[in-house]
Design a protein around this motif. Sequence first.
Motif, PDB file in Angstrom:
ATOM      1  N   SER A  99       0.817  -1.216   0.000  1.00  0.00           N
ATOM      2  CA  SER A  99       0.000   0.000   0.000  1.00  0.00           C
ATOM      3  C   SER A  99       0.848   1.262   0.000  1.00  0.00           C
ATOM      4  CB  SER A  99      -0.941   0.008   1.212  1.00  0.00           C
ATOM      5  OG  SER A  99      -0.204  -0.049   2.416  1.00  0.00           O
ATOM      6  N   GLY A 100       2.071   1.179   0.521  1.00  0.00           N
ATOM      7  CA  GLY A 100       2.962   2.342   0.536  1.00  0.00           C
ATOM      8  C   GLY A 100       4.012   2.316  -0.554  1.00  0.00           C
ATOM      9  N   SER A 101       3.881   1.400  -1.503  1.00  0.00           N
ATOM     10  CA  SER A 101       4.930   1.218  -2.505  1.00  0.00           C
ATOM     11  C   SER A 101       5.147   2.431  -3.395  1.00  0.00           C
ATOM     12  CB  SER A 101       4.623  -0.013  -3.368  1.00  0.00           C
ATOM     13  OG  SER A 101       3.338   0.085  -3.952  1.00  0.00           O
ATOM     14  N   SER A 102       4.079   3.165  -3.705  1.00  0.00           N
ATOM     15  CA  SER A 102       4.266   4.353  -4.549  1.00  0.00           C
ATOM     16  C   SER A 102       5.147   5.376  -3.856  1.00  0.00           C
ATOM     17  CB  SER A 102       2.916   4.972  -4.897  1.00  0.00           C
ATOM     18  OG  SER A 102       2.237   5.396  -3.729  1.00  0.00           O
ATOM     19  N   ARG A 103       5.119   5.362  -2.517  1.00  0.00           N
ATOM     20  CA  ARG A 103       5.946   6.293  -1.743  1.00  0.00           C
ATOM     21  C   ARG A 103       7.397   5.833  -1.706  1.00  0.00           C
ATOM     22  NH1 ARG A 103       7.532   5.163   2.890  1.00  0.00           N
ATOM     23  NH2 ARG A 103       5.784   3.787   3.394  1.00  0.00           N
ATOM     24  N   TRP A 104       7.631   4.580  -1.249  1.00  0.00           N
ATOM     25  CA  TRP A 104       9.025   4.174  -1.077  1.00  0.00           C
ATOM     26  C   TRP A 104       9.753   3.897  -2.386  1.00  0.00           C
ATOM     27  CZ3 TRP A 104       9.701  -0.783  -2.808  1.00  0.00           C
ATOM     28  CH2 TRP A 104       8.681  -1.729  -2.607  1.00  0.00           C
ATOM     29  N   LEU A 105       9.008   3.637  -3.457  1.00  0.00           N
ATOM     30  CA  LEU A 105       9.673   3.509  -4.751  1.00  0.00           C
ATOM     31  C   LEU A 105      10.161   4.862  -5.252  1.00  0.00           C
ATOM     32  CD1 LEU A 105       7.358   0.929  -6.557  1.00  0.00           C
ATOM     33  CD2 LEU A 105       9.775   0.613  -5.980  1.00  0.00           C
ATOM     34  N   ALA A 106       9.366   5.898  -5.043  1.00  0.00           N
ATOM     35  CA  ALA A 106       9.741   7.240  -5.477  1.00  0.00           C
ATOM     36  C   ALA A 106      10.755   7.867  -4.527  1.00  0.00           C
ATOM     37  CB  ALA A 106       8.507   8.131  -5.572  1.00  0.00           C
ATOM     38  N   CYS A 107      10.629   7.575  -3.228  1.00  0.00           N
ATOM     39  CA  CYS A 107      11.505   8.161  -2.213  1.00  0.00           C
ATOM     40  C   CYS A 107      12.036   7.056  -1.310  1.00  0.00           C
ATOM     41  CB  CYS A 107      10.736   9.203  -1.394  1.00  0.00           C
ATOM     42  SG  CYS A 107      11.739  10.051  -0.148  1.00  0.00           S
ATOM     43  N   PRO A 108      13.130   6.388  -1.695  1.00  0.00           N
ATOM     44  CA  PRO A 108      13.668   5.288  -0.892  1.00  0.00           C
ATOM     45  C   PRO A 108      13.988   5.672   0.551  1.00  0.00           C
ATOM     46  CG  PRO A 108      14.663   5.292  -3.079  1.00  0.00           C
ATOM     47  CD  PRO A 108      13.860   6.560  -2.966  1.00  0.00           C
ATOM     48  N   ALA A 109      14.350   6.933   0.796  1.00  0.00           N
ATOM     49  CA  ALA A 109      14.693   7.362   2.153  1.00  0.00           C
ATOM     50  C   ALA A 109      13.489   7.343   3.090  1.00  0.00           C
ATOM     51  CB  ALA A 109      15.298   8.760   2.117  1.00  0.00           C
ATOM     52  N   ILE A 126      11.536   5.057   3.867  1.00  0.00           N
ATOM     53  CA  ILE A 126      11.489   3.845   4.697  1.00  0.00           C
ATOM     54  C   ILE A 126      12.148   4.090   6.044  1.00  0.00           C
ATOM     55  CG2 ILE A 126      12.448   1.518   4.940  1.00  0.00           C
ATOM     56  CD1 ILE A 126      10.037   1.516   3.177  1.00  0.00           C
ATOM     57  N   LYS A 127      13.332   4.707   6.021  1.00  0.00           N
ATOM     58  CA  LYS A 127      14.059   4.946   7.275  1.00  0.00           C
ATOM     59  C   LYS A 127      13.466   6.093   8.075  1.00  0.00           C
ATOM     60  CE  LYS A 127      18.505   2.906   6.071  1.00  0.00           C
ATOM     61  NZ  LYS A 127      19.980   3.087   5.971  1.00  0.00           N
ATOM     62  N   VAL A 128      13.068   7.165   7.435  1.00  0.00           N
ATOM     63  CA  VAL A 128      12.577   8.328   8.192  1.00  0.00           C
ATOM     64  C   VAL A 128      11.210   8.067   8.805  1.00  0.00           C
ATOM     65  CG1 VAL A 128      13.928   9.965   6.830  1.00  0.00           C
ATOM     66  CG2 VAL A 128      11.576   9.445   6.147  1.00  0.00           C
ATOM     67  N   GLU A 129      10.461   7.094   8.274  1.00  0.00           N
ATOM     68  CA  GLU A 129       9.150   6.768   8.835  1.00  0.00           C
ATOM     69  C   GLU A 129       9.215   5.694   9.921  1.00  0.00           C
ATOM     70  OE1 GLU A 129       5.366   7.616   5.985  1.00  0.00           O
ATOM     71  OE2 GLU A 129       6.152   5.595   6.069  1.00  0.00           O
ATOM     72  N   THR A 130      10.368   5.042  10.060  1.00  0.00           N
ATOM     73  CA  THR A 130      10.470   3.842  10.892  1.00  0.00           C
ATOM     74  C   THR A 130       9.934   4.022  12.305  1.00  0.00           C
ATOM     75  OG1 THR A 130      12.384   3.029   9.644  1.00  0.00           O
ATOM     76  CG2 THR A 130      12.052   2.133  11.865  1.00  0.00           C
ATOM     77  N   ASP A 131      10.322   5.092  12.990  1.00  0.00           N
ATOM     78  CA  ASP A 131       9.954   5.270  14.391  1.00  0.00           C
ATOM     79  C   ASP A 131       8.714   6.139  14.588  1.00  0.00           C
ATOM     80  OD1 ASP A 131      12.152   3.739  15.219  1.00  0.00           O
ATOM     81  OD2 ASP A 131      13.486   5.482  15.090  1.00  0.00           O
ATOM     82  N   LEU A 132       8.057   6.500  13.507  1.00  0.00           N
ATOM     83  CA  LEU A 132       6.875   7.356  13.625  1.00  0.00           C
ATOM     84  C   LEU A 132       5.623   6.508  13.809  1.00  0.00           C
ATOM     85  CD1 LEU A 132       7.643   9.985  10.839  1.00  0.00           C
ATOM     86  CD2 LEU A 132       8.035  10.178  13.291  1.00  0.00           C
ATOM     87  N   PRO A 133       4.727   6.919  14.695  1.00  0.00           N
ATOM     88  CA  PRO A 133       3.523   6.115  14.971  1.00  0.00           C
ATOM     89  C   PRO A 133       2.551   6.142  13.800  1.00  0.00           C
ATOM     90  CG  PRO A 133       3.383   8.228  16.096  1.00  0.00           C
ATOM     91  CD  PRO A 133       4.770   8.154  15.501  1.00  0.00           C
ATOM     92  N   ILE A 190      17.656   0.430   1.600  1.00  0.00           N
ATOM     93  CA  ILE A 190      18.340  -0.198   2.734  1.00  0.00           C
ATOM     94  C   ILE A 190      19.824   0.161   2.789  1.00  0.00           C
ATOM     95  CG2 ILE A 190      16.689  -2.100   2.801  1.00  0.00           C
ATOM     96  CD1 ILE A 190      18.696  -3.834   1.340  1.00  0.00           C
ATOM     97  N   SER A 191      20.258   1.041   1.892  1.00  0.00           N
ATOM     98  CA  SER A 191      21.655   1.491   1.914  1.00  0.00           C
ATOM     99  C   SER A 191      21.878   2.482   3.049  1.00  0.00           C
ATOM    100  CB  SER A 191      22.013   2.132   0.567  1.00  0.00           C
ATOM    101  OG  SER A 191      21.279   3.329   0.374  1.00  0.00           O
ATOM    102  N   ASP A 192      23.146   2.828   3.294  1.00  0.00           N
ATOM    103  CA  ASP A 192      23.466   3.735   4.400  1.00  0.00           C
ATOM    104  C   ASP A 192      22.914   5.145   4.171  1.00  0.00           C
ATOM    105  OD1 ASP A 192      24.782   1.730   5.734  1.00  0.00           O
ATOM    106  OD2 ASP A 192      26.744   2.221   4.871  1.00  0.00           O
ATOM    107  N   ASN A 193      22.915   5.597   2.940  1.00  0.00           N
ATOM    108  CA  ASN A 193      22.434   6.939   2.635  1.00  0.00           C
ATOM    109  C   ASN A 193      21.402   6.892   1.507  1.00  0.00           C
ATOM    110  OD1 ASN A 193      24.199   8.650   4.385  1.00  0.00           O
ATOM    111  ND2 ASN A 193      25.805   7.603   3.196  1.00  0.00           N
ATOM    112  N   PRO A 194      20.212   6.440   1.816  1.00  0.00           N
ATOM    113  CA  PRO A 194      19.181   6.342   0.772  1.00  0.00           C
ATOM    114  C   PRO A 194      18.788   7.720   0.262  1.00  0.00           C
ATOM    115  CG  PRO A 194      18.216   6.006   2.938  1.00  0.00           C
ATOM    116  CD  PRO A 194      19.695   6.038   3.139  1.00  0.00           C
ATOM    117  N   PRO A 195      18.519   7.835  -1.027  1.00  0.00           N
ATOM    118  CA  PRO A 195      18.144   9.138  -1.597  1.00  0.00           C
ATOM    119  C   PRO A 195      16.691   9.503  -1.298  1.00  0.00           C
ATOM    120  CG  PRO A 195      18.094   7.467  -3.303  1.00  0.00           C
ATOM    121  CD  PRO A 195      18.618   6.784  -2.064  1.00  0.00           C
TER     122      PRO A 195
END
Length: 385
Positions: A23-33, A35-42, A219-224
């Motif tokens: 359901s979130g694929s359109s987001r993480w495909l366009a903005c790989p970063a 995934i990490k910035v959303e990780t700890d958000l409720p 999943i890289s160290d510095n996702p774009p």
Amino acid sequence: MSKQIKITEVNHSERAHAVFSASGSSRWLACPASIKVETDLPNSSSVFAQEGTRAHEVADLCLKNGVNAIEYLGADIEGGIVDDDMVHYVQKYLDYVRDIANQFPDPVLMFEQRVDFSNIAVEGTFGTLDASVLSPSARVLHIFDLKYGKGVAVDAENNTQGLCYASGILNEMEFYDSFDTIVIHIVQPRIHNYSEWAITIPELKKWQEYVRERVALAISDNPPFGPSDYACQWCKAKSNCKALATFLDESIVSHFVDLDDTNDLSDAEVRRFLDLEPLLTRHLKALNERVDAQLRRGEPFEGYKLIKGQSRTKFLDGAEEELVAIYGEEDLYQRKFIGITEGKKILSKDDFARFTYKADGEPKMVPESAKGEAITIEPMFGSIE
């Protein structure tokens, strides 16, 4: 008489979402970063999301038990009551899925199916698709996604959520050699949006390679980052995203810097600002919500404050019953004519057709890339010599 449809329920589970969710694929495909910035958000919820969950549950129960939505009218499901409107619109979805299934001599209907698409993402990546119809003889797989919302129209063409589901079901059940075509269906009955789009297996495999590349970046160290209207629309981090703020800031500044030295804005200059409007509006809304929440927690925010809103006069609890006893119902209740939705339920088909007409919609301005044929408006006045 309709054909006998084989109904299968595979890996049924509560609705859940993996990090690399379909359901979130359109987001993480366009903005790989993201995934990490959303990780700890409720995760946030709303009455609209709860309503959608309830509608999906009703649809699932109907497909599982081979009944129509009317069977659940008034039922308490997912913390709410199934009303007439939900029955009406869920039935539209059920009819759509069943009509497709009945087109084939050997349909296999599967629903609420948790499918694993780790082969294109990371281990444990899955999604739960609403329904699918497989026809081995026709070598076609239909994927159905019920969208109960009515705010934003969703299109089946290049729909990444549907493509993830297709990848999962073909991978998990090792069906790649059994089908030639995948057809993705978006069923959005509350806004009469029924969209379908077909893709071949080779085309799907090519798209999967693109997904693997984007996942590797995520999943890289510095996702774009990839701020855009579509990518940022549902991102939980947009109110605190420096990449989005920088993108908008640079875009706006460049628009002003590049303006020509005439007094009037050219069409090209106007378009550059209009193209920013959806993303800028959503960003400002997210920032407003962030500051409002901070102030409501009792935390100061320089330059802004909470004040009391305008007071409104309201009737006391229990006033209705007592006032009706004093004045009677005739003066205290207002009647209004039924709307079209109620008319469909009450009137016969003949009467509904006889007393209604299809009114043309008002012209609506959209970007040129949007679906829909352009209309021509004749000038109100001819040229003046």
